[in-house]
Design a protein around this motif. Structure first.
Motif, PDB file in Angstrom:
ATOM      1  N   ILE A   1     -20.269  28.853 -41.062  1.00 24.20           N
ATOM      2  CA  ILE A   1     -19.961  30.130 -39.653  1.00 24.20           C
ATOM      3  C   ILE A   1     -20.392  31.173 -40.333  1.00 24.20           C
ATOM      4  CG2 ILE A   1     -18.219  31.171 -38.896  1.00 24.20           C
ATOM      5  CD1 ILE A   1     -16.581  28.849 -39.129  1.00 24.20           C
TER       6      ILE A   1
ATOM      7  N   TYR B   1     -21.455  32.388 -34.917  1.00 20.82           N
ATOM      8  CA  TYR B   1     -20.055  32.073 -34.480  1.00 20.82           C
ATOM      9  C   TYR B   1     -19.653  32.101 -32.961  1.00 20.82           C
ATOM     10  CZ  TYR B   1     -18.070  36.595 -33.380  1.00 20.82           C
ATOM     11  OH  TYR B   1     -17.625  37.948 -32.798  1.00 20.82           O
TER      12      TYR B   1
ATOM     13  N   VAL C   1     -12.707  32.316 -34.173  1.00 16.41           N
ATOM     14  CA  VAL C   1     -13.481  31.517 -35.466  1.00 16.41           C
ATOM     15  C   VAL C   1     -12.999  32.059 -36.548  1.00 16.41           C
ATOM     16  CG1 VAL C   1     -15.869  30.434 -35.588  1.00 16.41           C
ATOM     17  CG2 VAL C   1     -15.257  31.331 -33.478  1.00 16.41           C
TER      18      VAL C   1
END
Length: 154
Positions: free
Chosen positions: A126, A131, A153
């Protein structure tokens, strides 16, 4: 380390930015199961949407929930699946848990007509640049269950 032992920051409500503390994800799930937020959830289900902002948030931040104080991605993505037929909620929740190995938890949403899914993706992949794309891909993967949005996220 077990994913559920990973710590996340806790905020009083969705509108508060001050970090109240950090505790394991497993503890947050226990709070939900034990009914810690039952009063707010019952009010949301009775039609008081303003109660949604009184539910807690998670993430890993230093002092406040601000972009510049974000410490690291936990790998947790909260998927919000709405417009699920009420009589199918438990069946679909079970299907999601069985069919997706990266799902840590699935629960009926506070509104009572959807499902919240706690999905795990390795935090190492990530980035600030990808993301949103990760969230959009998960929306496509879960759209068969209802109207999907990703909430976090972090």
């Amino acid at each position: 380390m077990n994913i559920l032992e990973q710590k996340v920051s806790f905020f009083k409500t969705t509108k508060n930015t001050e970090v109240l503390g950090n505790f394991p994800i497993e503890k947050a799930l226990e709070y939900i199961k034990d009914g810690k937020f039952k009063e707010q959830i019952d009010k949301v289900r009775a039609g008081d949407a303003s109660q949604k902002t009184k539910l807690p948030m998670h993430g890993i931040f230093s002092n406040e929930r601000k972009k510049d104080q974000f410490i690291e991605a936990s790998g947790l993505i909260i998927l919000d699946i709405d417009d699920v037929e009420i009589d199918q909620l438990e069946i679909i929740k079970s299907e999601i848990m069985e069919d997706h190995s990266s799902v840590l938890a699935a629960m009926i949403s506070p509104s009572g007509n959807g499902i919240k899914v706690l999905y795990y993706i390795s935090p190492e992949i990530i980035t600030a640049e990808n993301y949103r794309q990760i969230g959009k891909q998960l929306v496509q993967d879960f759209i068969v269950y209802g109207s999907v949005d990703y909430l976090s996220v972090t």
